[in-house]
Design a protein around this motif. Sequence first.
Motif, mmCIF file in Angstrom:
data_model
loop_
_atom_site.group_PDB
_atom_site.id
_atom_site.type_symbol
_atom_site.label_atom_id
_atom_site.label_comp_id
_atom_site.label_asym_id
_atom_site.label_seq_id
_atom_site.Cartn_x
_atom_site.Cartn_y
_atom_site.Cartn_z
ATOM 1 N N ARG A 103 60.403 -84.779 45.052
ATOM 2 C CA ARG A 103 61.166 -86.661 45.940
ATOM 3 C C ARG A 103 60.976 -85.827 47.113
ATOM 4 N NH1 ARG A 103 63.880 -86.235 40.730
ATOM 5 N NH2 ARG A 103 65.383 -84.280 41.744
ATOM 6 N N LEU A 104 61.080 -84.572 47.714
ATOM 7 C CA LEU A 104 61.184 -84.099 49.045
ATOM 8 C C LEU A 104 59.990 -84.031 49.119
ATOM 9 C CD1 LEU A 104 62.709 -82.176 50.812
ATOM 10 C CD2 LEU A 104 61.667 -80.170 50.243
ATOM 11 N N ALA A 105 58.569 -84.124 48.429
ATOM 12 C CA ALA A 105 57.341 -84.742 49.257
ATOM 13 C C ALA A 105 57.115 -85.579 49.129
ATOM 14 C CB ALA A 105 56.690 -83.583 48.183
ATOM 15 N N ASP A 106 57.437 -86.298 48.799
ATOM 16 C CA ASP A 106 58.028 -88.067 49.027
ATOM 17 C C ASP A 106 58.288 -88.255 50.013
ATOM 18 O OD1 ASP A 106 55.579 -88.250 46.588
ATOM 19 O OD2 ASP A 106 57.109 -89.114 45.585
ATOM 20 N N LYS A 107 59.430 -87.797 50.412
ATOM 21 C CA LYS A 107 60.360 -88.356 51.239
ATOM 22 C C LYS A 107 59.804 -87.502 52.864
ATOM 23 C CE LYS A 107 64.361 -89.633 52.821
ATOM 24 N NZ LYS A 107 64.309 -91.481 52.987
ATOM 25 N N ILE A 108 59.434 -86.541 52.900
ATOM 26 C CA ILE A 108 58.503 -85.419 53.527
ATOM 27 C C ILE A 108 57.516 -87.069 53.994
ATOM 28 C CG2 ILE A 108 57.404 -83.746 54.590
ATOM 29 C CD1 ILE A 108 59.374 -82.759 53.322
ATOM 30 N N SER A 109 56.158 -87.215 53.215
ATOM 31 C CA SER A 109 55.699 -87.595 53.520
ATOM 32 C C SER A 109 56.317 -88.970 53.935
ATOM 33 C CB SER A 109 54.876 -88.818 52.317
ATOM 34 O OG SER A 109 54.078 -86.946 51.664
ATOM 35 N N GLU A 110 56.907 -90.098 54.189
ATOM 36 C CA GLU A 110 57.505 -91.334 53.867
ATOM 37 C C GLU A 110 58.221 -90.428 55.659
ATOM 38 O OE1 GLU A 110 61.440 -93.596 53.179
ATOM 39 O OE2 GLU A 110 60.703 -92.806 51.358
ATOM 40 N N MET A 142 49.471 -84.534 51.445
ATOM 41 C CA MET A 142 48.142 -84.319 49.076
ATOM 42 C C MET A 142 48.843 -83.991 48.189
ATOM 43 S SD MET A 142 45.342 -84.529 50.443
ATOM 44 C CE MET A 142 44.242 -82.970 49.625
ATOM 45 N N MET A 143 50.065 -83.436 47.698
ATOM 46 C CA MET A 143 50.830 -83.299 46.821
ATOM 47 C C MET A 143 51.333 -84.761 46.561
ATOM 48 S SD MET A 143 53.510 -79.600 46.422
ATOM 49 C CE MET A 143 54.214 -80.402 47.832
ATOM 50 N N SER A 144 52.484 -85.609 47.707
ATOM 51 C CA SER A 144 52.428 -86.741 48.044
ATOM 52 C C SER A 144 51.102 -87.714 47.013
ATOM 53 C CB SER A 144 53.205 -87.392 48.930
ATOM 54 O OG SER A 144 54.100 -88.465 48.716
ATOM 55 N N GLN A 145 50.740 -87.745 47.526
ATOM 56 C CA GLN A 145 48.742 -88.724 47.369
ATOM 57 C C GLN A 145 48.661 -88.557 46.132
ATOM 58 O OE1 GLN A 145 46.579 -87.679 51.158
ATOM 59 N NE2 GLN A 145 47.438 -89.673 51.979
ATOM 60 N N ASN A 146 48.608 -87.427 46.263
ATOM 61 C CA ASN A 146 47.892 -87.214 44.107
ATOM 62 C C ASN A 146 49.034 -87.411 43.326
ATOM 63 O OD1 ASN A 146 46.353 -85.460 45.098
ATOM 64 N ND2 ASN A 146 46.646 -83.512 44.642
ATOM 65 N N ARG A 147 50.314 -87.550 43.509
ATOM 66 C CA ARG A 147 51.626 -88.249 42.580
ATOM 67 C C ARG A 147 51.674 -89.716 42.885
ATOM 68 N NH1 ARG A 147 55.499 -88.624 41.730
ATOM 69 N NH2 ARG A 147 56.615 -89.218 43.479
ATOM 70 N N GLN A 148 50.227 -90.043 43.518
ATOM 71 C CA GLN A 148 51.100 -91.975 44.171
ATOM 72 C C GLN A 148 49.355 -92.032 43.065
ATOM 73 O OE1 GLN A 148 52.500 -94.077 44.782
ATOM 74 N NE2 GLN A 148 52.108 -95.670 44.311
ATOM 75 N N ALA A 149 48.216 -90.655 42.989
ATOM 76 C CA ALA A 149 47.345 -91.244 42.243
ATOM 77 C C ALA A 149 47.608 -91.322 41.032
ATOM 78 C CB ALA A 149 45.534 -90.203 42.796
ATOM 79 N N ALA A 150 48.598 -90.732 40.416
ATOM 80 C CA ALA A 150 48.567 -90.662 38.640
ATOM 81 C C ALA A 150 49.463 -91.514 38.755
ATOM 82 C CB ALA A 150 49.013 -89.198 38.956
ATOM 83 N N LYS A 151 50.176 -92.552 39.526
ATOM 84 C CA LYS A 151 51.110 -92.804 38.929
ATOM 85 C C LYS A 151 50.440 -94.779 39.100
ATOM 86 C CE LYS A 151 55.041 -93.926 41.356
ATOM 87 N NZ LYS A 151 55.804 -94.275 42.320
ATOM 88 N N ASP A 152 49.046 -94.800 40.255
ATOM 89 C CA ASP A 152 48.184 -96.015 39.483
ATOM 90 C C ASP A 152 47.274 -95.564 39.195
ATOM 91 O OD1 ASP A 152 49.055 -96.569 42.315
ATOM 92 O OD2 ASP A 152 47.475 -95.897 43.481
ATOM 93 N N ARG A 153 46.749 -94.322 38.066
ATOM 94 C CA ARG A 153 46.158 -94.511 37.115
ATOM 95 C C ARG A 153 47.359 -94.757 35.825
ATOM 96 N NH1 ARG A 153 44.014 -89.834 38.928
ATOM 97 N NH2 ARG A 153 45.863 -88.364 38.525
ATOM 98 N N LEU A 154 48.549 -94.518 35.855
ATOM 99 C CA LEU A 154 49.229 -94.984 34.689
ATOM 100 C C LEU A 154 49.597 -96.798 34.848
ATOM 101 C CD1 LEU A 154 51.095 -93.888 32.492
ATOM 102 C CD2 LEU A 154 53.157 -93.276 34.421
ATOM 103 N N ARG A 155 49.225 -97.006 36.018
ATOM 104 C CA ARG A 155 49.653 -98.345 36.587
ATOM 105 C C ARG A 155 48.458 -99.452 35.948
ATOM 106 N NH1 ARG A 155 52.296 -98.173 41.114
ATOM 107 N NH2 ARG A 155 53.953 -98.633 40.546
ATOM 108 N N ASN A 156 47.145 -98.534 36.049
ATOM 109 C CA ASN A 156 45.719 -99.108 35.768
ATOM 110 C C ASN A 156 45.863 -99.484 34.153
ATOM 111 O OD1 ASN A 156 45.178 -99.227 38.412
ATOM 112 N ND2 ASN A 156 43.839 -98.124 38.430
#
Length: 174
Positions: free
Chosen positions: A53-60, A116-130
């Motif tokens: 959550r912290l990585a996502d917030k900082i990236s945002e 990069m941590m936030s992007q990796n999490r987003q990529a994992a979420k995208d794989r799950l969505r796919n």
Amino acid sequence: MNTKNTKKEIVRMLLNSEIDEKDEEELLDLLVDQPISIDVDKQEASVMTLGDRLADKISEVTGSWTFIFLFLFFLIFWIVLNVKILSEGKQIDPYPFILLNLLLSCIAALQAPIIMMSQNRQAAKDRLRNQNDYRTDLKSELILEELHDKMEKMLENQSYIMNRLKEVADEEKN
């Protein structure tokens, strides 16, 4: 074309393994009768750690125009403060601003892995969505195939009934 074979092929493609007729029917029933789609965002939110959550917030925050303008204002303020306002003897960071350069390097060194941590999490979420989309598409394809079979049977029955009515009408004329 035998529709059962087509469904079996689709299920085999999904599972990448051989299955027997009983397992195929159970899987088809499962796919057709039960909802298979999931809310990826809710599922991901339930397993997020504090660091995620912290990585996502900082990236945002650091990826916003507000951050860019505030950081630009800070840089200009730092330079003006050290060049114009403070006297020669009391400058915190005289030109060429080595302290500012160190500060910027430290921020970049920390910011890059966080993003990069936030992007990796987003990529994992995208794989799950796919995967979810694929399962939903497979279910839709199976349902459409089943409906197509039922429509063919209805047309065959309708044709049979029409022919039978025609025969009865011809017999009554004679």
